[in-house]
Scaffold this motif. Structure first.
Motif, mmCIF file in Angstrom:
data_model
loop_
_atom_site.group_PDB
_atom_site.id
_atom_site.type_symbol
_atom_site.label_atom_id
_atom_site.label_comp_id
_atom_site.label_asym_id
_atom_site.label_seq_id
_atom_site.Cartn_x
_atom_site.Cartn_y
_atom_site.Cartn_z
ATOM 1 N N ASN A 115 -13.266 7.242 -3.957
ATOM 2 C CA ASN A 115 -13.300 5.989 -4.243
ATOM 3 C C ASN A 115 -14.534 5.794 -3.869
ATOM 4 O O ASN A 115 -15.139 4.803 -4.851
ATOM 5 N N SER B 42 -11.060 8.732 -0.716
ATOM 6 C CA SER B 42 -12.396 7.839 -0.221
ATOM 7 C C SER B 42 -13.765 8.816 -0.852
ATOM 8 O O SER B 42 -14.446 7.855 -1.733
ATOM 9 N N THR C 43 -6.783 5.146 -0.058
ATOM 10 C CA THR C 43 -6.965 4.130 -0.246
ATOM 11 C C THR C 43 -6.644 3.891 -1.195
ATOM 12 O O THR C 43 -5.861 4.298 -1.936
ATOM 13 N N ASP D 105 -7.265 10.798 3.331
ATOM 14 C CA ASP D 105 -7.894 9.927 3.359
ATOM 15 C C ASP D 105 -7.796 8.847 1.927
ATOM 16 O O ASP D 105 -8.867 8.741 1.746
ATOM 17 N N ARG E 159 0.677 -1.263 0.384
ATOM 18 C CA ARG E 159 0.025 0.367 0.100
ATOM 19 C C ARG E 159 0.382 1.416 -0.432
ATOM 20 O O ARG E 159 0.665 2.435 -0.979
#
Length: 182
Positions: free
Chosen positions: A127, A124, A101, A99, A80
């Motif tokens: 996404n 986020s 992802t 934030d 990641r």
């Protein structure tokens, strides 16, 4: 934290380049002193701080160079953190850096795999907006197709994110556009 704990040593390969920029290749003072005694490194620069025993005293190394060249891996691990580093710690859709992802280009629900070529960094909000759809189905654009970066590309990207502390003795070996702390 003791005074000595604030004296890490920058570790250079035998070619006098850092083993890693991100994370920066640092050793705790104990590890650098041990490597000196085991004759595995050359001391390039030292702190003013000393360690001593009843019959011995030495200045702590601030920069050490390995005596034998360590070949770096050719293909970086898929993590990641490395995906975020490849994408400069920002959403590939909107550029936001908060934030963050993973986003699968071909969603896992549609058989997409978690690989370099199918995963990008997304905030986020983006996404959620994309959801389980393909990028063409949700009106979003991808400026660059995801790719497998080289170790050198990740190292170069890591230079954009210098650590909070850089000792002045490290300046000749690190290449960031920032002032080094005293």
């Amino acid at each position: 934290m003791t005074l000595l704990d604030s004296c890490p040593a920058l570790v250079l390969n035998a070619d006098y380049r850092p083993l890693s920029y991100f994370p920066l290749s640092l050793w705790a003072w104990q590890d650098s002193v041990k490597a000196v005694f085991l004759d595995r490194v050359n001391i390039v620069s030292e702190y003013d701080h000393k360690v001593h025993s009843p019959g011995f005293e030495m200045r702590l190394p601030s920069v050490v160079a390995l005596k034998h060249y360590v070949r770096l891996v050719r293909r970086p691990a898929f993590t990641r953190f490395n995906v975020f580093l490849r994408d400069h710690f920002q959403c590939v859709y909107c550029g936001d850096g908060n934030d963050l992802t993973f986003d699968h280009m071909v969603p896992r629900s549609r058989g997409g795999r978690t690989t370099w070529e199918n995963v990008v960094t997304a905030c986020s909000r983006c996404n959620l907006k994309k959801g389980g759809r393909l990028i063409g189905e949700c009106g979003m654009r991808l400026p660059l197709d995801p790719y497998v970066p080289t170790v050198n590309q990740l190292q170069e990207n890591g230079r954009a994110f210098p650590p909070n502390y850089l000792h002045e003795s490290w300046g000749d070996f690190l290449y960031w556009d920032t002032e080094l702390e005293p």
